[in-house]
Design an enzyme around this catalytic site. Structure first.
Site, PDB file in Angstrom:
ATOM      1  N   CYS A   7      18.029 -53.378 -23.803  1.00  0.00           N
ATOM      2  CA  CYS A   7      19.447 -53.152 -24.093  1.00  0.00           C
ATOM      3  C   CYS A   7      19.698 -51.941 -24.980  1.00  0.00           C
ATOM      4  O   CYS A   7      20.713 -51.258 -24.810  1.00  0.00           O
ATOM      5  CB  CYS A   7      20.054 -54.407 -24.700  1.00  0.00           C
ATOM      6  SG  CYS A   7      20.104 -55.790 -23.516  1.00  0.00           S
ATOM      7  N   ASP A  26      24.516 -60.208 -26.416  1.00  0.00           N
ATOM      8  CA  ASP A  26      24.378 -60.878 -25.132  1.00  0.00           C
ATOM      9  C   ASP A  26      25.159 -62.184 -25.242  1.00  0.00           C
ATOM     10  O   ASP A  26      25.044 -62.902 -26.252  1.00  0.00           O
ATOM     11  CB  ASP A  26      22.899 -61.178 -24.852  1.00  0.00           C
ATOM     12  CG  ASP A  26      22.301 -60.293 -23.778  1.00  0.00           C
ATOM     13  OD1 ASP A  26      22.965 -59.325 -23.357  1.00  0.00           O
ATOM     14  OD2 ASP A  26      21.163 -60.562 -23.364  1.00  0.00           O
ATOM     15  N   ASP A  77      22.502 -56.410 -30.173  1.00  0.00           N
ATOM     16  CA  ASP A  77      21.877 -57.706 -29.833  1.00  0.00           C
ATOM     17  C   ASP A  77      20.845 -58.212 -30.845  1.00  0.00           C
ATOM     18  O   ASP A  77      19.801 -58.754 -30.444  1.00  0.00           O
ATOM     19  CB  ASP A  77      21.216 -57.613 -28.453  1.00  0.00           C
ATOM     20  CG  ASP A  77      22.190 -57.319 -27.334  1.00  0.00           C
ATOM     21  OD1 ASP A  77      23.378 -57.117 -27.618  1.00  0.00           O
ATOM     22  OD2 ASP A  77      21.753 -57.254 -26.174  1.00  0.00           O
ATOM     23  N   HIS A  87      23.944 -68.215 -15.684  1.00  0.00           N
ATOM     24  CA  HIS A  87      23.694 -66.784 -15.484  1.00  0.00           C
ATOM     25  C   HIS A  87      22.518 -66.552 -14.537  1.00  0.00           C
ATOM     26  O   HIS A  87      21.505 -67.258 -14.576  1.00  0.00           O
ATOM     27  CB  HIS A  87      23.418 -66.091 -16.819  1.00  0.00           C
ATOM     28  CG  HIS A  87      23.577 -64.609 -16.735  1.00  0.00           C
ATOM     29  ND1 HIS A  87      22.513 -63.756 -16.587  1.00  0.00           N
ATOM     30  CD2 HIS A  87      24.692 -63.825 -16.740  1.00  0.00           C
ATOM     31  CE1 HIS A  87      22.960 -62.509 -16.521  1.00  0.00           C
ATOM     32  NE2 HIS A  87      24.272 -62.526 -16.618  1.00  0.00           N
ATOM     33  N   HIS A  94      25.888 -64.965 -22.508  1.00  0.00           N
ATOM     34  CA  HIS A  94      25.787 -65.418 -21.125  1.00  0.00           C
ATOM     35  C   HIS A  94      26.396 -66.808 -20.910  1.00  0.00           C
ATOM     36  O   HIS A  94      26.319 -67.669 -21.789  1.00  0.00           O
ATOM     37  CB  HIS A  94      24.321 -65.479 -20.707  1.00  0.00           C
ATOM     38  CG  HIS A  94      23.611 -64.163 -20.729  1.00  0.00           C
ATOM     39  ND1 HIS A  94      24.102 -63.042 -20.113  1.00  0.00           N
ATOM     40  CD2 HIS A  94      22.423 -63.794 -21.284  1.00  0.00           C
ATOM     41  CE1 HIS A  94      23.257 -62.038 -20.282  1.00  0.00           C
ATOM     42  NE2 HIS A  94      22.238 -62.463 -20.999  1.00  0.00           N
ATOM     43  N   LYS A 141      28.693 -59.087 -24.035  1.00  0.00           N
ATOM     44  CA  LYS A 141      28.356 -58.570 -22.715  1.00  0.00           C
ATOM     45  C   LYS A 141      27.490 -59.556 -21.946  1.00  0.00           C
ATOM     46  O   LYS A 141      26.913 -60.474 -22.524  1.00  0.00           O
ATOM     47  CB  LYS A 141      27.626 -57.224 -22.836  1.00  0.00           C
ATOM     48  CG  LYS A 141      26.323 -57.269 -23.618  1.00  0.00           C
ATOM     49  CD  LYS A 141      25.742 -55.873 -23.803  1.00  0.00           C
ATOM     50  CE  LYS A 141      24.467 -55.890 -24.626  1.00  0.00           C
ATOM     51  NZ  LYS A 141      23.342 -56.591 -23.981  1.00  0.00           N
TER      52      LYS A 141
END
Length: 234
Positions: free
Chosen positions: A176, A50, A9, A56, A52, A122
């Protein structure tokens, strides 16, 4: 031993000066990460993002006041696993960040992506968060359950490539990175966090607490110039 490097990330929204969830000194780890990406001892190099949707559940702006303050408020979320819908956890609320397809979700240009073998996106399920690249916040790892959250079954990918050991770098060390390293250990990989190649949301107390959790989960802390990496088979 076959080792994989996980670059977690390192995205625009997690980095100063313009990131909506910028982590202090987030960009500063790029040279260290690049040196690791160029290390010939890694069999596989993975970058996670990340990624989203706009709706979210972790975005504070998607909840009504007064319980919608970023960094302060929490909301209950439900386990997406069949038969476990009544199981809940409290979800931290964040500013809108890393929306799929936006510049904020891009890996920063300082990272040399020429050697990346796999990209893992993810946190794509709007109803549940996913700090770890291996599991959602409820610990679900079954691809049939987390398939809405992540685009790759990372455990299977690494195992199918003969990986035995992972080294985790990136952002943020107390979220994370921590959860991905613990997820790797739970998936039966030897797991390391490269301490000088990560930065944290809470650099002091947050990182000290994270290190305790990592060690308790069997994750070792190393440095980029340490023997664990310099000794990797070329």
């Amino acid at each position: 031993m076959k080792a994989a490097l996980l670059v977690v990330d390192i995205q625009e929204d997690f980095c100063p000066p313009n990131g909506t969830l910028a982590i202090q000194e987030g960009r500063s780890i790029a040279p260290t990460v690049n040196s690791l990406l160029a290390h010939p001892g890694f069999t596989i190099r993975v970058a996670t993002q990340d990624y989203h949707p706009e709706n979210h559940i972790s975005f504070a702006s998607n909840h009504p006041p007064p319980n919608n303050r970023p960094f302060e408020s929490k909301v209950p979320v439900h386990n997406p696993a069949p038969g476990k819908e009544n199981e809940t956890k409290l979800q931290d609320l964040w500013p809108v960040h890393c929306v799929g397809g936006t510049k904020g979700a891009d890996i920063i240009p300082e990272i040399d992506q020429s050697n990346i073998d796999l990209y893992v996106k993810k946190g794509m399920n709007p109803e549940v968060d996913m700090y770890s690249a291996f599991a959602d916040v409820f610990g679900n790892v079954d691809p049939t359950i987390i398939g809405q959250s992540v685009n790759v079954d990372l455990r299977s990918f690494l195992a199918n490539n003969g990986i035995t050991t992972v080294f985790v770098t990136g952002l943020a060390g107390d979220y994370c990175v921590k959860h991905t390293a613990i997820g790797a250990a739970k998936a039966a990989f030897t797991s390391y966090v490269v301490e000088d190649a990560t930065r944290c949301v809470a650099p002091g107390s947050g990182w000290e607490e994270a290190k305790q959790e990592l060690r308790a989960a069997g994750v070792s802390l190393v440095r980029s110039d340490g023997p664990e990496i310099s000794g990797l088979a070329m």
